[in-house]
Design an enzyme around this catalytic site. Structure first.
Site, short mmCIF file in Angstrom:
data_model
loop_
_atom_site.label_atom_id
_atom_site.label_comp_id
_atom_site.label_asym_id
_atom_site.label_seq_id
_atom_site.Cartn_x
_atom_site.Cartn_y
_atom_site.Cartn_z
N ASP A 32 48.17 64.83 34.51
CA ASP A 32 47.01 64.10 33.98
C ASP A 32 46.57 64.79 32.70
O ASP A 32 46.56 66.03 32.65
CB ASP A 32 45.86 64.13 35.02
CG ASP A 32 44.84 63.02 34.81
OD1 ASP A 32 44.61 62.24 35.75
OD2 ASP A 32 44.26 62.94 33.69
N LEU A 34 43.59 64.48 31.54
CA LEU A 34 42.14 64.63 31.73
C LEU A 34 41.34 63.92 30.62
O LEU A 34 40.20 64.28 30.35
CB LEU A 34 41.73 66.11 31.84
CG LEU A 34 42.38 66.90 32.99
CD1 LEU A 34 41.83 68.33 33.04
CD2 LEU A 34 42.14 66.22 34.35
N SER A 125 47.54 44.92 37.89
CA SER A 125 46.19 44.43 38.15
C SER A 125 46.17 42.92 38.30
O SER A 125 47.00 42.21 37.71
CB SER A 125 45.31 44.83 36.96
OG SER A 125 44.14 44.07 36.91
N TYR A 150 44.42 45.38 26.95
CA TYR A 150 44.57 46.08 28.24
C TYR A 150 45.41 45.24 29.20
O TYR A 150 46.39 45.70 29.79
CB TYR A 150 43.19 46.38 28.85
CG TYR A 150 43.23 46.61 30.34
CD1 TYR A 150 43.68 47.82 30.86
CD2 TYR A 150 42.87 45.59 31.23
CE1 TYR A 150 43.75 48.01 32.24
CE2 TYR A 150 42.94 45.77 32.60
CZ TYR A 150 43.38 46.99 33.10
OH TYR A 150 43.46 47.17 34.45
N LYS A 154 49.41 45.66 30.95
CA LYS A 154 49.81 45.55 32.36
C LYS A 154 51.01 44.61 32.48
O LYS A 154 51.97 44.89 33.19
CB LYS A 154 48.65 45.06 33.23
CG LYS A 154 47.51 46.06 33.38
CD LYS A 154 47.95 47.29 34.17
CE LYS A 154 46.89 48.36 34.25
NZ LYS A 154 47.39 49.67 34.66
N ASP A 299 35.38 37.29 31.36
CA ASP A 299 35.34 37.24 32.82
C ASP A 299 35.86 35.91 33.34
O ASP A 299 35.61 34.86 32.74
CB ASP A 299 33.90 37.41 33.34
CG ASP A 299 33.51 38.87 33.49
OD1 ASP A 299 34.39 39.74 33.42
OD2 ASP A 299 32.30 39.13 33.68
C1 UD1 Z 1 37.98 44.52 35.69
C2 UD1 Z 1 39.15 44.25 34.79
C3 UD1 Z 1 40.41 44.37 35.63
C4 UD1 Z 1 40.46 45.71 36.29
C5 UD1 Z 1 39.21 45.91 37.14
C6 UD1 Z 1 39.16 47.25 37.81
C7 UD1 Z 1 39.57 42.17 33.45
C8 UD1 Z 1 38.95 40.93 32.91
N1 UD1 Z 1 38.85 42.95 34.24
O1 UD1 Z 1 37.93 43.47 36.65
O2 UD1 Z 1 41.53 44.19 34.83
O3 UD1 Z 1 41.61 45.81 37.08
O4 UD1 Z 1 38.09 45.77 36.30
O5 UD1 Z 1 38.92 48.26 36.93
O6 UD1 Z 1 40.67 42.41 33.14
N2 UD1 Z 1 29.62 42.44 36.86
C9 UD1 Z 1 28.24 42.26 36.68
N3 UD1 Z 1 27.52 43.29 36.14
C10 UD1 Z 1 28.09 44.47 35.76
C11 UD1 Z 1 29.49 44.64 35.96
C12 UD1 Z 1 30.21 43.60 36.49
O7 UD1 Z 1 27.69 41.21 36.98
O8 UD1 Z 1 27.38 45.36 35.26
C13 UD1 Z 1 30.38 41.35 37.46
C14 UD1 Z 1 31.49 40.83 36.56
O9 UD1 Z 1 31.01 39.82 35.72
C15 UD1 Z 1 32.50 40.34 37.58
C16 UD1 Z 1 32.31 41.28 38.78
O10 UD1 Z 1 31.03 41.86 38.60
O11 UD1 Z 1 32.21 39.05 37.99
C17 UD1 Z 1 33.34 42.39 38.82
O12 UD1 Z 1 33.37 43.03 37.56
P1 UD1 Z 1 34.21 44.38 37.32
O13 UD1 Z 1 33.88 45.38 38.36
O14 UD1 Z 1 34.00 44.77 35.91
O15 UD1 Z 1 35.71 43.95 37.58
P2 UD1 Z 1 36.56 42.75 36.93
O16 UD1 Z 1 36.00 42.31 35.63
O17 UD1 Z 1 36.81 41.74 37.98
#
Ligand code: UD1
Length: 340
Positions: A32, A34, A125, A150, A154, A299
């Site tokens: 890693d 880091l 992912s 990103y 993948k 999203d």
């Molecule tokens: C994201 C990445 C994904 C990655 C995953 C894990 C994309 C578009 N997204 O997924 O590749 O594998 O993280 O690291 O490639 N949300 C809120 N408020 C916040 C944060 C998130 O409402 O502060 C919502 C988001 O809109 C979403 C859900 O929570 O609907 C999950 O979000 P998040 O944890 O960021 O994961 P993903 O976007 O699904």
């Protein structure tokens, strides 16, 4: 004993995978740089397992550094986590993402081929599916053009591994497409350590509950879902880590034709953002302030996994409840912040 090199092994998924591998009887070597982790989780891995983990602070893009690991250890396989992972940052710094995420993987594969190959697990992912046309997604659901550099790294790394396994019979490969990994080890000795403001939902929730953040923004409640918030498949980090043990076992025995297989790693159950926030509050009896804001760019509305292939072929299944997982996530955050 089989020795497995974990690149990015000091990070969130890497450290949990190290624990599962050691507990399943593998030898683990961690590499890693880091850049997005520190040694906290490695120390946690050693505490949980009672074993010293050989650690190399190297950049996997540097062939000489990687070769040293293969010279000093017999490596039977590798799990590749070493990559940048912030979607937004990748849009701002595409070259940095392509350079690091592609070169580190290519270099690892080259060095493995020089050293008689072995089993490779690539951490992919659900982002490769984009917004799928039908749900849940199987591994045969077509990939959508990536929304970010990103996501593109993948997809490209998946293709690189497929081609490399075809061309080099000494290599075996498995691609794991993770849905949304959350939680922490039940010991609260390892967990997620986001640098700065978390991008992902659960670390933002735990930091808001710990009062490090004023309030959570829920990105959009106008989706076509039951409560209007987006649906995801949240998978417990220990369950997800265990899938890597199954993937390695698959490669060291049962896969008859030696092809590079792909597996979805999720629970198969969609949960909305709002439901997750409510469950967190309920299980941990701690308030999380939130407000609804506009959607976040990039999203998707909904994505969750069909996990039948992993259930059947890998004999792996998610077993922890989301309640347990959210309790572990909170226990880890509390420990980090010294909250009782
Ligand atoms: C994201 C990445 C994904 C990655 C995953 C894990 C994309 C578009 N997204 O997924 O590749 O594998 O993280 O690291 O490639 N949300 C809120 N408020 C916040 C944060 C998130 O409402 O502060 C919502 C988001 O809109 C979403 C859900 O929570 O609907 C999950 O979000 P998040 O944890 O960021 O994961 P993903 O976007 O699904």
């Amino acid at each position: 004993m089989k020795n497995i090199l974990i690149t990015g092994g000091a990070g969130f998924i890497g450290s949990h995978t190290a624990v599962e591998l050691i507990e399943a009887g593998y030898g683990v070597i961690v590499a890693d740089n880091l850049s997005n982790a520190d040694t906290t989780c490695l120390e946690g891995v050693e505490k949980i397992t009672g074993q010293k983990v050989p650690f190399y602070q190297i950049d996997c893009c540097k062939k000489e550094d990687l070769r040293k690991i293969f010279t000093e250890n017999r490596i039977d396989g590798a799990i590749h986590f070493a990559a940048f992972k912030a979607v937004g940052e990748s849009v701002e710094k595409p070259l940095m993402y392509y350079h690091n995420n592609l070169l580190s993987f290519i270099t690892l594969l080259e060095v493995m081929v020089e050293n008689n190959g072995g089993a490779v697990v690539f951490s992919s992912s659900a982002t490769v599916y984009g917004q799928p046309d039908s749900l849940p997604v199987t591994e045969d659901t077509p990939r959508k053009p990536a929304e970010s550099p990103y996501g593109n790294t993948k997809q490209i790394c998946e293709d690189i591994l497929m081609d490399a396994v075809k061309a080099h019979p000494c290599l075996k490969g498995v691609i794991l497409r993770y849905f949304n990994p959350i939680g922490a080890h039940p010991s609260a000795l390892i967990g997620e350590l986001p640098r700065g403001v978390p991008n992902n939902l659960v670390p933002f929730i735990t930091q808001t509950a710990a009062r490090l953040r004023e309030e959570l923004r829920i990105f959009g409640n106008d989706y076509s879902t039951s409560d209007g918030t987006a649906l995801r498949d949240y998978i417990d980090i220990v369950d997800l880590a265990a899938a890597h043990v199954s993937a390695l076992e698959r490669m060291t025995g049962h896969n008859p034709d030696g092809s590079c297989e792909v597996f979805n790693i999720g629970t198969g159950k969609p949960i909305s953002v709002m439901e997750l926030v409510e469950k967190f509050t309920e299980v941990n009896r701690v308030p999380v302030r939130y407000k609804i804001t506009g959607r976040r760019e990039g999203d998707v509305e909904a994505v969750w996994a069909d996990t039948s292939r992993a259930n059947k072929v890998l004999r792996w299944k998610a077993s922890r409840s989301v309640e347990q997982t959210l309790a572990n996530a909170w226990a880890w955050e509390k420990k980090l912040r010294g909250i009782n």
